[in-house]
Scaffold this motif. Sequence first.
Motif, PDB file in Angstrom:
ATOM      1  N   ALA A 134       0.763  -1.065  -0.087  1.00 63.15           N
ATOM      2  CA  ALA A 134      -0.011   0.060   0.034  1.00 63.15           C
ATOM      3  C   ALA A 134       0.879   1.474  -0.011  1.00 63.15           C
ATOM      4  N   PRO A 135       0.307   2.579  -0.461  1.00 64.55           N
ATOM      5  CA  PRO A 135       1.016   3.627  -0.640  1.00 64.55           C
ATOM      6  C   PRO A 135       1.371   4.414   0.828  1.00 64.55           C
ATOM      7  N   ARG A 136       1.681   3.764   1.724  1.00 64.44           N
ATOM      8  CA  ARG A 136       2.161   4.294   3.062  1.00 64.44           C
ATOM      9  C   ARG A 136       3.534   4.045   3.331  1.00 64.44           C
ATOM     10  N   THR A 153      -2.947  -6.409  -0.178  1.00 72.02           N
ATOM     11  CA  THR A 153      -3.446  -5.096   0.090  1.00 72.02           C
ATOM     12  C   THR A 153      -4.808  -5.153  -0.340  1.00 72.02           C
ATOM     13  N   SER A 154      -5.607  -6.127  -0.264  1.00 73.14           N
ATOM     14  CA  SER A 154      -7.007  -6.077  -0.418  1.00 73.14           C
ATOM     15  C   SER A 154      -7.603  -5.444   0.705  1.00 73.14           C
ATOM     16  N   GLU A 155      -7.238  -5.527   1.951  1.00 72.07           N
ATOM     17  CA  GLU A 155      -7.950  -4.972   2.841  1.00 72.07           C
ATOM     18  C   GLU A 155      -7.437  -3.496   3.576  1.00 72.07           C
ATOM     19  N   LEU A 156      -6.428  -3.089   2.800  1.00 74.99           N
ATOM     20  CA  LEU A 156      -5.810  -1.862   3.109  1.00 74.99           C
ATOM     21  C   LEU A 156      -6.553  -0.673   2.501  1.00 74.99           C
ATOM     22  N   GLU A 213      -9.412  -0.736  -5.263  1.00 74.60           N
ATOM     23  CA  GLU A 213      -8.427  -1.029  -5.075  1.00 74.60           C
ATOM     24  C   GLU A 213      -7.489   0.226  -4.441  1.00 74.60           C
ATOM     25  N   PRO A 214      -6.481  -0.153  -3.476  1.00 77.49           N
ATOM     26  CA  PRO A 214      -5.589   1.011  -2.976  1.00 77.49           C
ATOM     27  C   PRO A 214      -4.788   1.337  -4.102  1.00 77.49           C
ATOM     28  N   GLY A 215      -3.923   2.614  -3.735  1.00 78.91           N
ATOM     29  CA  GLY A 215      -2.667   2.924  -4.512  1.00 78.91           C
ATOM     30  C   GLY A 215      -1.835   1.919  -4.054  1.00 78.91           C
TER      31      GLY A 215
END
Length: 410
Positions: free
Chosen positions: A59-61, A161-164, A174-176
């Motif tokens: 995820a983009p963090r 990343t499916s739950e982020l 979808e997240p980034g």
Amino acid sequence: MYVLELGGQDDRFARREAESACSAVEPLGTGLATARGVTDRVRGLAFTQRAAELVGRTAPRIEDAVTLLDAAALAREGSVRVRARDVRGLTDVDTKQAERDLGQVLVDRGFTVDLEDPDHELRALFAAPPGHDDADDGTVTIGIDDTRDVEVVEHEGTADTSELGGLDGPGGEEPGVCALGWLTAESQRDFGDRQPTDKPFFQPGSMDPLLARALANIAGARPGRTLLDPMCGTGGLLAEGALVGADVVGIDAQYKMVRGATENLAYYLGREEDANGEGTPDGLSGAADDPGDAAVCRGDARRLPIAGEEGEGPIDAVVFDAPYGRQSWASDELSAVVGDALAEARRVARRAVVVGDRPWTDAAETAGWTVTDRFDRRVHGSLVRHVLVLTAGDEPADERDDERDSEPAG
């Protein structure tokens, strides 16, 4: 697996060009793509700026990127530096903080930091999901659908990343993404030295070298290939094809264009001095180790002085910028000229790229071509350049089906 940093604002067009130098290119995030393999020809791409060997994606963090890097196997030694990007400014990530935190992980794992000349550079790329292309620059991409635009490539061994949370994709699903990768290759960014107005011979309406390079690449320009432009004008497409190593042949109906294109090619390919006695500018050695050969002659695009039938001849691909609908052209006359030129191109080659102020789809299909891609790119105001990618009916749709004929990028 590699991650590609795309340039421009039209990711579909950038990916299409990247397929000329990379295999299995797929969207990863806005401004990012993945590739299964990368060749040294990536140095000659216009709309791919860098390629990096993918460590993983999350995820983009920053905290997720740190966790990913800390868990990754890093089979290399020497000095490092970290460069982080908020791709197109869409994630609001603090890139300086990302560089510090990721750099600390590497230091803790025994690497030394060298910000000037490191042995390795880690790229930390924070991006929105595919589909967040910024259309404010006037770029338009319509026509043939690319269903890959809304898919996110999974990479084995990286975080789920499916739950982020994060930036939502076009469907809110979808997240980034943050992609970490070791820099492998960078493209040669010398296009500013070949602006149309800086050429020894200039005519209004000349194509920007960045677009010309991309079109030459999509047509298949590379060492060992021969590229023909039957309406070569000032030779911009020819120069970009030759600078990535292809042999190029130009034809134009006007003698002044033949003379001017010859002068431009001699200047940019380093063959001789220009009319003012000045040699080729420094830094224009080209993306290939050696530029290809170039030849220009006067002729008619509707009756090419080249032997061949059904694409069986000395030409590997044709690329040309068709005449625009100026007042001097009647509509029927222009259609006949372009139609005949497309038919002749089909006679001598099995691949082609044609650009015009209108989509020449019907004329291309009538001439026996299969249209595999279409891109509409706004230049300024109401001027849109319509790009068609053409193949013979039994030819692979793109370079992904071709055997790679150069060494992997190192």
